[in-house]
Design an enzyme around this catalytic site. Structure first.
Site, PDB file in Angstrom:
ATOM      1  N   LYS A 125       0.689  -1.220   0.107  1.00  0.00           N
ATOM      2  CA  LYS A 125      -0.002  -0.150   0.029  1.00  0.00           C
ATOM      3  C   LYS A 125       0.777   1.217   0.028  1.00  0.00           C
ATOM      4  CE  LYS A 125      -0.944  -0.536   5.011  1.00  0.00           C
ATOM      5  NZ  LYS A 125      -0.556  -1.910   5.132  1.00  0.00           N
ATOM      6  N   ASN A 148      -1.244   6.667   6.461  1.00  0.00           N
ATOM      7  CA  ASN A 148      -0.495   5.942   6.879  1.00  0.00           C
ATOM      8  C   ASN A 148       1.058   5.951   6.610  1.00  0.00           C
ATOM      9  OD1 ASN A 148      -0.305   3.462   8.886  1.00  0.00           O
ATOM     10  ND2 ASN A 148       0.410   2.333   7.199  1.00  0.00           N
ATOM     11  N   HIS A 194      -1.245  -8.473  11.743  1.00  0.00           N
ATOM     12  CA  HIS A 194      -2.057  -7.793  12.753  1.00  0.00           C
ATOM     13  C   HIS A 194      -3.391  -8.588  13.578  1.00  0.00           C
ATOM     14  CE1 HIS A 194       0.176  -4.291  11.510  1.00  0.00           C
ATOM     15  NE2 HIS A 194      -0.542  -4.227  10.439  1.00  0.00           N
TER      16      HIS A 194
END
Length: 464
Positions: A125, A148, A194
Site C-alpha cells: 500500500k 499511514n 495484525h
C-alpha cells in the site's frame, strides 16, 4: 492543515499524541473545538501543551459533556481488549473515531466532489500510494499525499474540487472511519497480519472491505481468495469494480502480463506501459502495485502517455527494496519495511545469491512460508528476538549465524559476499517488526543505510 470544523464549539476527547494525534488536536482546535488530549507519555503531553493544546486525564473528564473520542490508530479499539479510554467512551455512549474519519466529514462538508483516493492492503500500500501520487503529480495535478504513509491526513491542505488527496489507510485507521467513501478505493491484497488487533482473518478482511464498498470506483486486487471475495462484495453492492491482477487478464481492469501492463477491454487487452528496466518497480508484487496505480490514474482521466512517463520516473520508497550501493558485483538492498513473511517473500522472489539479514520481533507464523525460497539464500544472518525461532526453521536448509545486531550482520555479510567473488545481494529483509531493537522500521533501515555507506569501497546507487 485541514481545520476540522465539524466539531466547532464542542468538547472533544483525544487519546494518543504521536504525530497524527498531535496534528489532529491542532486541526480540531483550529476548527473551533475544545480539545482535551491525553497520552501515556508525559513528554507527549508536554509537547502538546507547548503547542497550545489542553491536556488532561480522560479518566477524570465529564464524559456527558464529550461529543467524540478521537483514538490514535495505534491504540487498541477491540483486540486484544479495548483501551481504557475506549471503554470509558463506550460506557458513556460517546462515538469513537480517528483522523481519517474527521477528514471524511470535513470533505463532505466543504468539498464533497473533491477527488479522494484511499489505498489499503496487507502489502504494497505504501508503494502504491507513493506511485499514484507521483504519476498524478507528473501529469500536472495538484496532489496531497498522506495517511499511514507518514504525513498525518489533517496536516495536508484541505479538500478542494481540483485537488486530489491520495491517502494510505491501515486496517486500524479504517476501523475508526465509518463514513469512509473515497472517489477511488484501492484494495491490493490480504495475508495474515495484525491478528492480535483484529482477532481473526475474517474480521481483518471485513475491515479492509469497508474501504472499497462505499467507493465510487473500487480498484481491487484479485490474486488471493479474500480479495476476490471483496471484489465480489463490491459488485453486489453496485460499486464499479476495476480488477487488477498479475497473470490473468480479463475484459475489464488493469493486468500485469510479464513486465507489460495492459488494460482489459471487451475487444482484448490494450498495452498501457512496460515495467522492463524500471528498477524501483522490479518483481511481481510491484507489477500488482503498478497495475493498481495505473487503474487509479485511468479512473481519474490521466492520459496513457503521462502514466507511462510517471512509471519510468518513479524513484521508489525508502526501506522497500531500496538499492543502497554496490561493492564490485555485490548489491546492497534495504528492505526494512518488510515486517512480515509475506512482504519478505517479494524480495526473495526478486533476487538470487542472497546473503539475507533477518529477524526482530516475530509475527505469527514466522518464516516457515518462505521455505520455497531458501535455495536462493547463500547464508542468513539472524538478529533480534526471533533468532532462535528462525534458526530452528532454517535448520540444515540454509547456513546461518546468530549475528545478534545489525552492525555485526552487515559486517559479516559484506565480508562473506566479497569472498564469493561473484554477483550477490546483501538483503536486509527482516520479516519482523523492529520493536525489539529499534523504535520503527524506518530507524532500522536508516541504520542499515548508514552501515552500508560506511563500508570500504561502496559505490552508492539510486537509494543512497
Amino acid at each position: 492543515m485541514t481545520p476540522v470544523t465539524t466539531f466547532a464549539g464542542k468538547t472533544v476527547a483525544l487519546f494518543g499524541l504521536g504525530g497524527s494525534g498531535l496534528a489532529t488536536a491542532l486541526a480540531l482546535k483550529e476548527g473551533g473545538a475544545r480539545v482535551v488530549a491525553c497520552d501515556d507519555n508525559p513528554a507527549k503531553m508536554a509537547e502538546a501543551r507547548d503547542k497550545g493544546i489542553e491536556t488532561g486525564d480522560l479518566r477524570k473528564v465529564d464524559w456527558s459533556q464529550v461529543s467524540v473520542l478521537i483514538l490514535s490508530p495505534g491504540v487498541p479499539l477491540t483486540h486484544p481488549e479495548p483501551h481504557w479510554s475506549a471503554k470509558l467512551a463506550r460506557a458513556a455512549g460517546v462515538e469513537i473515531v480517528g483522523d481519517i474519519e474527521l477528514f471524511c466529514r470535513e470533505r463532505a462538508k466543504i468539498a464533497p466532489d473533491a477527488p479522494f483516493v484511499a489505498i489499503t492492503g496487507t502489502n504494497g500500500k505504501s508503494t502504491t500510494t507513493a506511485l499514484v501520487a507521483h504519476i498524478l503529480r507528473e501529469a500536472g495535478r495538484d496532489v496531497q499525499m498522506g495517511g499511514n504513509i507518514g504525513t498525518a491526513i489533517l496536516s495536508l491542505a484541505p479538500p478542494a474540487h481540483d485537488r486530489i488527496h491520495v491517502v494510505e489507510c491501515s486496517s486500524f485507521q479504517i476501523d475508526l472511519a465509518p463514513s469512509l467513501a473515497p472517489t477511488v478505493g484501492v484494495h491490493l491484497n490480504i495475508s495474515p497480519d495484525h491478528l492480535d488487533r483484529h482477532g481473526t482473518m475474517e474480521n481483518y478482511a471485513a475491515i479492509k472491505e469497508r474501504l472499497v464498498t462505499k467507493a465510487e470506483i473500487a480498484v481491487v486486487g484479485t490474486d488471493d481468495d479474500f480479495s476476490r471475495a471483496i471484489a465480489e462484495a463490491c459488485a453486489r453492492k453496485g460499486v464499479d469494480v476495476m480488477p487488477v491482477s498479475v497473470g490473468s487478464v480479463g475484459p475489464k481492469g488493469v493486468f500485469a502480463d510479464g513486465t507489460r501492463l495492459v488494460r482489459g477491454t471487451p475487444a482484448g487487452p490494450l498495452p498501457v506501459a512496460d515495467l522492463a528496466g524500471i528498477r524501483s518497480l522490479r518483481g511481481a508484487h510491484n507489477a500488482q502495485n503498478a497495475a493498481a496505480a495505473v487503474a487509479v490514474a485511468l479512473a481519474l482521466g490521466t492520459p496513457d502517455n503521462r502514466i507511462e512517463a510517471g512509471l519510468r520516473t518513479f524513484p521508489g520508497l525508502p526501506h522497500r527494496m531500496e538499492e543502497i550501493g554496490r561493492i564490485g558485483p555485490v548489491l546492497f538492498i534495504n528492505d526494512s519495511k518488510a515486517t512480515n513473511a509475506d512482504s519478505t517473500e517479494k524480495a526473495l522472489k526478486s533476487f538470487d545469491d542472497i546473503l539475507w539479514i533477518l529477524g526482530g520481533k516475530p509475527k505469527e507464523g514466522g518464516i516457515a512460508s518462505l521455505r520455497p525460497y531458501f535455495p536462493k539464500v547463500r547464508k542468513a544472518y539472524l538478529i533480534g528476538a526471533a533468532s532462535d525461532a528462525f534458526a530452528e526453521t532454517l535448520g540444515d536448509s540454509v547456513p546461518f549465524e546468530r549475528a545478534v545486531t545489525l552492525d555485526r550482520a552487515v559486517e559479516h555479510a559484506a565480508r562473506d559476499a566479497a569472498a564469493l567473488g561473484a554477483p550477490a545481494v546483501v538483503l536486509l529483509s527482516p520479516a519482523c517488526a523492529s520493536y525489539d531493537q529499534y523504535p520503527n522500521y524506518e530507524v532500522r533501515g536508516d541504520h542499515f543505510r548508514e552501515l552500508v555507506k560506511a563500508l570500504p569501497g561502496i559505490n552508492p546507487t539510486m537509494g543512497a
